[in-house]
Design a protein around this motif. Structure first.
Motif, PDB file in Angstrom:
ATOM      1  N   GLY A 313      -2.523   3.470  -4.439  1.00 47.48           N
ATOM      2  CA  GLY A 313      -3.084   2.654  -3.409  1.00 47.48           C
ATOM      3  C   GLY A 313      -2.287   1.317  -2.969  1.00 47.48           C
ATOM      4  N   ALA A 314      -1.529   0.915  -4.184  1.00 50.90           N
ATOM      5  CA  ALA A 314      -0.684  -0.311  -4.141  1.00 50.90           C
ATOM      6  C   ALA A 314       0.401   0.009  -2.933  1.00 50.90           C
ATOM      7  N   ILE A 315       1.085   1.329  -3.393  1.00 54.95           N
ATOM      8  CA  ILE A 315       1.973   1.598  -2.423  1.00 54.95           C
ATOM      9  C   ILE A 315       1.628   1.861  -0.716  1.00 54.95           C
ATOM     10  N   LEU A 316       0.186   2.314  -0.819  1.00 59.78           N
ATOM     11  CA  LEU A 316       0.043   2.522   0.625  1.00 59.78           C
ATOM     12  C   LEU A 316      -0.447   1.259   1.052  1.00 59.78           C
ATOM     13  N   ALA A 317      -0.927   0.225   0.549  1.00 60.81           N
ATOM     14  CA  ALA A 317      -1.023  -1.112   0.921  1.00 60.81           C
ATOM     15  C   ALA A 317      -0.044  -1.796   1.412  1.00 60.81           C
ATOM     16  N   ALA A 318       0.954  -1.482   0.784  1.00 58.06           N
ATOM     17  CA  ALA A 318       2.544  -2.027   1.160  1.00 58.06           C
ATOM     18  C   ALA A 318       3.048  -1.394   2.534  1.00 58.06           C
ATOM     19  N   THR A 354     -12.475  13.353  -9.434  1.00 56.61           N
ATOM     20  CA  THR A 354     -11.922  11.916  -9.768  1.00 56.61           C
ATOM     21  C   THR A 354     -10.700  11.648  -9.015  1.00 56.61           C
ATOM     22  N   VAL A 355      -9.898  12.572  -8.993  1.00 54.31           N
ATOM     23  CA  VAL A 355      -8.608  12.426  -8.274  1.00 54.31           C
ATOM     24  C   VAL A 355      -8.686  12.261  -6.672  1.00 54.31           C
ATOM     25  N   ALA A 356     -10.019  13.126  -6.193  1.00 49.52           N
ATOM     26  CA  ALA A 356     -10.009  13.182  -4.732  1.00 49.52           C
ATOM     27  C   ALA A 356     -10.522  11.702  -4.359  1.00 49.52           C
ATOM     28  N   ILE A 357     -11.375  11.246  -5.156  1.00 47.78           N
ATOM     29  CA  ILE A 357     -12.073   9.968  -4.607  1.00 47.78           C
ATOM     30  C   ILE A 357     -11.042   8.725  -4.893  1.00 47.78           C
ATOM     31  N   ILE A 358     -10.511   8.862  -5.940  1.00 49.55           N
ATOM     32  CA  ILE A 358      -9.258   7.741  -6.203  1.00 49.55           C
ATOM     33  C   ILE A 358      -8.306   7.837  -5.058  1.00 49.55           C
ATOM     34  N   THR A 359      -7.742   8.853  -4.790  1.00 51.51           N
ATOM     35  CA  THR A 359      -6.715   9.023  -3.743  1.00 51.51           C
ATOM     36  C   THR A 359      -7.309   8.448  -2.359  1.00 51.51           C
ATOM     37  N   ALA A 360      -8.605   9.028  -1.986  1.00 52.29           N
ATOM     38  CA  ALA A 360      -9.236   8.714  -0.828  1.00 52.29           C
ATOM     39  C   ALA A 360      -9.434   6.855  -0.807  1.00 52.29           C
ATOM     40  N   ALA A 361      -9.893   6.495  -1.819  1.00 48.15           N
ATOM     41  CA  ALA A 361     -10.330   5.182  -1.884  1.00 48.15           C
ATOM     42  C   ALA A 361      -8.925   4.347  -1.725  1.00 48.15           C
ATOM     43  N   SER A 362      -7.763   4.735  -2.131  1.00 48.08           N
ATOM     44  CA  SER A 362      -6.420   4.137  -1.835  1.00 48.08           C
ATOM     45  C   SER A 362      -6.093   4.179  -0.430  1.00 48.08           C
ATOM     46  N   ILE A 363      -6.464   5.257   0.554  1.00 48.63           N
ATOM     47  CA  ILE A 363      -6.493   5.211   1.690  1.00 48.63           C
ATOM     48  C   ILE A 363      -7.381   4.563   2.905  1.00 48.63           C
TER      49      ILE A 363
END
Length: 442
Positions: A313-318, A354-363
């Motif tokens: 998520g931090a990478i996507l924010a950057a 778990t992986v799906a919602i964590i990845t989606a939240a990052s986006i």
């Protein structure tokens, strides 16, 4: 770093593809898949390796700081409830109230309540002995009973903290835990009932298959906790967290300050753990040590995954993905559908909710303003929409799918027709309830 929208989009798709392919096709642990995705996406948008490493460390540490205690304590509470047989006591109490005629509904309700602090896969394994004994005594189809139990557990696992997906999404997006638990329960109840209804409708024609009775012998009734002792470790933390959430406006009052302290999720779960110890009369120091070690080891595996999700998520924010999307795509017209559909795709493709919602939240996090979900209420709705999406579709690439199938001797045809279809219906109903809720609070 001046990447174009097309470059950012391609890099994002490449990162997601890495996560899906490595976890589902090659069975690579999600932590490593997410960290590799960080580098794939970061290099794709022109970030320097040193910049990628620093950004991932910040994202990783941020999630650990906000969720570390919650995940460890929540896991410990679940382990203690299993060991003290509080889960069995709760199940038997619910069954007594509903009667054997409604045994499937009793199992669904048991799964829902036990699933509040216990992860769905371990909860299913713990309650499977009760499930098998009820199948024998009632003569109801194993598919109906097993899927009723499974969907009750699954409903809360996808929507509520302290389960790792919902907890990580709430932390990443900034949603209030107390309100999320209350609204999440309101959404999860219809989802649970949908799973129960479909299990009865679609599973009634399946004939029971023979299975070995592997259930552990019940302890003497005198050695089991009382009903109140069994329920308190689950109910008290929920009440404390919810109460604290709605009392922030009165934080200047000294009494309210104490309630807010007790309602902190980490503190509330600690109180739940202390209450769980009272559910057993005699404790051996070696038993306590081994149980807490088991909890810490389980939590460690979960934490590295959600922290790696925070790094991604931090990478996507950057990459300033939010700005790019807002300039190129009219996401405001999609609104709530975007986080839901994104999570559906991720869940169906790689199997882990778990992986799906964590990845989606990052986006989704950098896109909240564009989606019109940047308010406190909007953040809650976004997490619930992603939770609904993370329900569907559970099929052969989901570990929980196989836990249900193997422990209850339900064949693949029945699993796909009854359980997988139930997860689709649950996801749709959960999203519909979330949409109705958005009309009231947005």
């Amino acid at each position: 770093m001046n990447a174009s929208f097309l470059q950012v989009l391609i890099s994002l798709i490449a990162g997601i593809a890495v996560i899906v392919i490595l976890t589902s096709r090659y069975n690579i642990h999600a932590f490593f898949a997410l960290m590799i995705a960080c580098f794939v996406t970061g290099l794709g948008v022109g970030m320097l390796p040193a910049e990628i490493i620093n950004t991932t460390k910040e994202g990783f540490g941020s999630i650990m700081r906000s969720l570390g205690f919650i995940i460890v304590l929540g896991t410990a509470l679940g382990v203690l409830l299993e060991h003290t047989r509080s889960t069995q006591v709760m199940a038997n109490y619910i069954l007594k109230k509903t009667g054997e005629k409604h045994a499937a509904l009793a199992l669904s309700l048991t799964g829902f309540i036990v699933g509040l602090p216990v992860f769905c896969d371990s909860g299913y394994i713990v309650l499977n002995g009760l499930n098998k004994s009820l199948i024998k005594s009632t003569g109801l189809p194993a598919v109906v009973m097993s899927i009723s139990l499974a969907t009750g557990l699954y409903a809360v696992h996808c929507l509520l903290p302290p389960h790792p997906g919902a907890a990580a999404a709430a932390s990443s997006i900034g949603a209030d835990y107390g309100r999320l638990m209350l609204y999440g329960i309101a959404v999860a109840i219809p989802a649970m009932l949908t799973g129960y209804w479909w299990a009865n409708k679609a599973g009634k024609n399946f004939v029971n298959t023979a299975f070995a009775d592997t259930a552990e012998p019940d302890e003497a009734e005198s050695e089991q906790p009382g009903v109140i002792q069994a329920f308190l470790p689950v109910i008290v933390p929920i009440v404390l967290i919810a109460a604290a959430s709605f009392m922030h406006a009165y934080a200047a009052n000294a009494v309210i300050k104490n309630i807010l302290f007790l309602g902190d999720p980490a503190m509330a779960l600690t109180i739940g753990i202390l209450l769980a110890f009272f559910a057993k009369k005699k404790w051996h120091k070696n038993t306590v040590g081994s149980l807490l070690q088991e909890a810490a080891e389980k939590a460690g595996g979960i934490l590295v995954i959600i922290a790696a999700g925070g790094a991604f998520g931090a990478i996507l924010a950057a990459t300033k993905i939010g700005d790019h999307f807002s300039n190129a795509v009219t996401l405001s017209s999609i609104g709530l559908l975007f986080p839901f559909l994104l999570t559906v795709v991720l869940k169906t493709a790689q199997g882990s909710s778990t992986v799906a919602i964590i990845t989606a939240a990052s986006i989704v996090q950098p896109l909240l303003a564009v989606l019109g979900l940047h308010t406190d209420a909007g953040k809650l709705i976004a997490v619930l929409a992603m939770g609904a999406g993370s329900m569907m579709i559970s099929h052969a690439n989901d570990a929980y799918f196989w836990v249900i199938s193997r422990f209850s001797s339900v064949d693949m045809r029945a699993m796909l027709k009854v359980y997988s279809t139930a997860t689709i219906l649950m996801g749709i109903v959960s999203f519909f309830m979330t949409w109705l809720l958005s009309l009231l609070i947005l």
